[in-house]
Structure formats: structure tokens, C-alpha cells
Design a protein around this motif. Structure first.
Motif, short mmCIF file in Angstrom:
data_model
loop_
_atom_site.label_atom_id
_atom_site.label_comp_id
_atom_site.label_asym_id
_atom_site.label_seq_id
_atom_site.Cartn_x
_atom_site.Cartn_y
_atom_site.Cartn_z
N THR A 35 0.86 -1.18 0.00
CA THR A 35 0.00 0.00 0.00
C THR A 35 0.90 1.23 0.00
O THR A 35 1.98 1.22 0.59
CB THR A 35 -0.93 0.06 1.23
N SER A 36 0.46 2.27 -0.67
CA SER A 36 1.21 3.52 -0.68
C SER A 36 0.23 4.69 -0.79
O SER A 36 -0.83 4.56 -1.39
CB SER A 36 2.21 3.55 -1.84
N THR A 37 0.61 5.78 -0.17
CA THR A 37 -0.18 7.00 -0.23
C THR A 37 0.68 8.10 -0.83
O THR A 37 1.80 8.34 -0.37
CB THR A 37 -0.67 7.42 1.17
N GLU A 38 0.17 8.71 -1.88
CA GLU A 38 0.92 9.78 -2.54
C GLU A 38 0.97 11.02 -1.65
O GLU A 38 0.01 11.32 -0.93
CB GLU A 38 0.25 10.15 -3.87
N SER A 55 -1.63 14.46 2.42
CA SER A 55 -1.84 13.10 1.93
C SER A 55 -2.76 13.12 0.72
O SER A 55 -3.73 13.87 0.67
CB SER A 55 -2.42 12.22 3.04
N THR A 58 -4.49 6.96 -1.98
CA THR A 58 -3.88 5.71 -1.53
C THR A 58 -4.07 4.65 -2.61
O THR A 58 -5.16 4.51 -3.15
CB THR A 58 -4.50 5.24 -0.20
N LYS A 59 -3.00 3.93 -2.90
CA LYS A 59 -3.03 2.90 -3.93
C LYS A 59 -2.65 1.56 -3.31
O LYS A 59 -1.89 1.50 -2.35
CB LYS A 59 -2.05 3.23 -5.05
#
Length: 147
Positions: A35-38, A55, A58-59
Motif C-alpha cells: 500500500t502507498s499514499t501519494e 496526503s 492511496t493505492k
């Protein structure tokens, strides 16, 4: 000298995958999605000469499941239903559960609204002696570690 209970890390070779409505053989490989949040840069005219970090979206990474090819058509039929009817009514929840050496569930990731985007079977060769493997790549809308 430490006096607390020793906590060894879990091994990654004992796990099971539970998919809503699919009773299939055990998987040989399963990826736990990342998981990652730009980070979004934002700056107002009165701010210092640097941007604030907010934030953003989220991907979630894809999941890959691999298992030896058997008589079961359950995974293939799930993928085929996506091809025929789309993902709307063919999404499933699944769990990836890590098991310790004594057979106890130790860690669990729940995956929400998953559906297969790719189905693949390993190449066949009359000269080989490897197990034929089917693999499936899934997209989803969230992952939660619940244990």
C-alpha cells in the motif's frame, strides 16, 4: 540481558488463502499487496519558501496467487465470469493467513473487493518434469492486517 519472552519472526512458507465461495487446493505462492499514499505538495502565498506535504490518493498493489494445476476449474471460472459479465457482481473478499510451525494462525491480511485481471498457465514441455502451475493476478480495493 533481556528478560522478556523471545519473539522469533515467522517463516513465510506456511500460509493459506481463503476466497469467498472458492474451495480450491492450497497455493504455492501468494503475494501480500503493498500500500502507498501519494504525497501532495501544497503551498499558499503566505507560507515559507517550502511546500507542505498533504496526503493524497492511496493505492494498493496487485496480488498474485500460484498453485499447481489440478482438475479444479474454480479459479478459471472466476476469471471467465469477469470476461463474460465484468467485475461488478464478481468481486470477492479473501484472506491470506500466515501459519506458525505448530499450525496456529499468526498473521492475517483481509483483502476487499478483489477480482482477477489475469489468468496464466505455465508453458508445457515434453522435455520437462516440472509441475504445471496456474497463476492469477488480482486487483482489489483495500488490504487490512487484522492479526
Amino acid at each position: 540481558m533481556a528478560t522478556g519472552k523471545r519473539l522469533d519472526p515467522y517463516r513465510n512458507y506456511r500460509f493459506r488463502v481463503v476466497i469467498d465461495g472458492i474451495q480450491t487446493a492450497a497455493f504455492a505462492d501468494a503475494t501480500i499487496p503493498d500500500t502507498s499514499t501519494e504525497a501532495v505538495d501544497y503551498r499558499e502565498g503566505i507560507d515559507a519558501p517550502h511546500a507542505r506535504k498533504l496526503s493524497g490518493l492511496t493505492k494498493f498493489g496487485n496480488i498474485t496467487l500460484k498453485k499447481g494445476l489440478t482438475d479444479s476449474l474454480e479459479l478459471y471460472n472466476w476469471r471467465k465470469s469477469i470476461e463474460d459479465k465484468g467485475a461488478l457482481k464478481n468481486r470477492k473478499s479473501l484472506s491470506i493467513i500466515l501459519v506458525d510451525e505448530e499450525g496456529n494462525d499468526k498473521a492475517q491480511w483481509d483483502i476487499l473487493e478483489a477480482w482477477p485481471i489475469k489468468y496464466d498457465v505455465s508453458a508445457l514441455s515434453a522435455k520437462g518434469n516440472e509441475v504445471s502451475v496456474e497463476s492469477m493476478e488480482l486487483v482489489h480495493e483495500g488490504v487490512r492486517r487484522v492479526k
